[in-house]
Scaffold this motif. Sequence first.
Motif, short mmCIF file in Angstrom:
data_model
loop_
_atom_site.label_atom_id
_atom_site.label_comp_id
_atom_site.label_asym_id
_atom_site.label_seq_id
_atom_site.Cartn_x
_atom_site.Cartn_y
_atom_site.Cartn_z
N PHE A 31 0.80 -1.29 -0.30
CA PHE A 31 0.02 -0.20 0.03
C PHE A 31 0.85 1.15 -0.16
O PHE A 31 0.56 2.13 -0.62
CB PHE A 31 -1.03 0.01 1.30
N ARG A 32 1.88 1.10 0.74
CA ARG A 32 2.93 2.51 0.99
C ARG A 32 3.45 2.70 -0.64
O ARG A 32 3.38 3.72 -1.06
CB ARG A 32 4.03 2.23 1.70
N PHE A 33 3.67 1.81 -1.47
CA PHE A 33 4.34 2.00 -2.66
C PHE A 33 3.39 2.57 -3.56
O PHE A 33 3.60 3.77 -4.12
CB PHE A 33 4.87 0.74 -3.20
N ALA A 34 2.10 2.01 -3.67
CA ALA A 34 0.99 2.75 -4.12
C ALA A 34 0.61 4.10 -3.91
O ALA A 34 0.45 4.92 -4.81
CB ALA A 34 -0.13 1.88 -4.26
N GLU A 35 0.86 4.37 -2.60
CA GLU A 35 0.26 5.62 -2.02
C GLU A 35 1.64 6.48 -2.41
O GLU A 35 1.32 7.91 -2.71
CB GLU A 35 0.20 5.78 -0.55
N HIS A 36 2.85 6.12 -2.40
CA HIS A 36 4.06 6.97 -2.77
C HIS A 36 3.88 7.51 -4.33
O HIS A 36 4.09 8.56 -4.64
CB HIS A 36 5.28 6.13 -2.49
N LEU A 37 3.49 6.40 -5.21
CA LEU A 37 3.19 6.68 -6.57
C LEU A 37 2.40 7.82 -6.96
O LEU A 37 2.67 8.64 -7.58
CB LEU A 37 2.95 5.44 -7.49
N ASP A 38 1.06 7.47 -6.23
CA ASP A 38 -0.06 8.55 -6.40
C ASP A 38 0.57 9.84 -5.78
O ASP A 38 0.13 10.98 -6.44
CB ASP A 38 -1.14 7.90 -5.39
N ALA A 39 1.29 9.98 -4.51
CA ALA A 39 1.57 11.21 -4.28
C ALA A 39 2.35 12.04 -4.92
O ALA A 39 2.32 13.31 -5.07
CB ALA A 39 2.07 11.09 -2.73
N ALA A 40 3.43 11.26 -5.61
CA ALA A 40 4.19 11.83 -6.51
C ALA A 40 3.63 12.13 -7.97
O ALA A 40 4.09 12.76 -8.82
CB ALA A 40 5.51 11.03 -6.80
N GLY A 41 2.48 11.55 -8.27
CA GLY A 41 1.88 11.87 -9.55
C GLY A 41 2.26 10.97 -10.61
O GLY A 41 2.21 11.39 -11.75
N ILE A 42 2.72 9.83 -10.09
CA ILE A 42 3.38 8.87 -11.04
C ILE A 42 2.26 7.76 -11.34
O ILE A 42 1.58 7.17 -10.63
CB ILE A 42 4.50 8.19 -10.52
N ALA A 43 2.04 7.47 -12.86
CA ALA A 43 1.30 6.58 -13.08
C ALA A 43 1.89 5.08 -13.15
O ALA A 43 3.27 5.13 -13.43
CB ALA A 43 0.75 6.70 -14.62
N ALA A 44 1.34 4.20 -12.68
CA ALA A 44 1.95 2.53 -12.80
C ALA A 44 1.62 2.00 -13.98
O ALA A 44 0.63 2.37 -14.63
CB ALA A 44 1.49 2.01 -11.81
N SER A 45 2.53 1.04 -14.63
CA SER A 45 2.37 0.62 -15.88
C SER A 45 1.53 -0.71 -15.82
O SER A 45 1.28 -1.23 -16.87
CB SER A 45 3.47 0.47 -16.65
N ILE A 46 0.99 -1.12 -14.90
CA ILE A 46 0.43 -2.39 -14.65
C ILE A 46 -0.83 -2.37 -13.71
O ILE A 46 -0.89 -1.61 -13.10
CB ILE A 46 1.48 -3.48 -14.34
N GLY A 47 -1.65 -3.23 -13.87
CA GLY A 47 -2.78 -3.47 -12.87
C GLY A 47 -3.72 -2.33 -13.20
O GLY A 47 -3.73 -1.71 -14.08
N SER A 48 -4.67 -2.44 -12.27
CA SER A 48 -5.85 -1.45 -12.58
C SER A 48 -5.27 0.11 -12.52
O SER A 48 -5.58 0.86 -13.44
CB SER A 48 -6.77 -1.70 -11.44
#
Length: 127
Positions: A31-48
């Motif tokens: 969860f922390r990694f997903a939150e970090h990506l979101d807080a930094a405005g970074i889109a992830a390339s996999i998953g929903s």
Amino acid sequence: MALWQRDRDEQPYQRGELIHHSDVGSQYTSFRFAEHLDAAGIAASIGSVGDAYDNALMKSTIGLFKTELIKPGRPWRTLSQVELATAEWVDWYCHRRLHGEIGHIPPAEYETNHYRTTTKPQVTTTI
């Protein structure tokens, strides 16, 4: 590095312009990694959206399925054998397997109890 470079640029950026590319690894169960990506405005390339719900549960269930049914049942002679064994395993997994995290009852029973206690009974009236 990408965040550092982005912060040095004087041009404004749009959320999601920076994309984090990765294989499907353990970082996507955090969860922390997903939150970090979101807080930094970074889109992830996999998953929903690259969140913790990616597919870790599915991977662990598939692993259990292979360990408990597919590998011990070898050699499978026909696709029909695998299909029937899979249907039987799923029925057992949902309706008869006792799950320790939910009070040593089957998942289907737990779900039934949950909906029985969380939904309002429908009132019927007769005229």
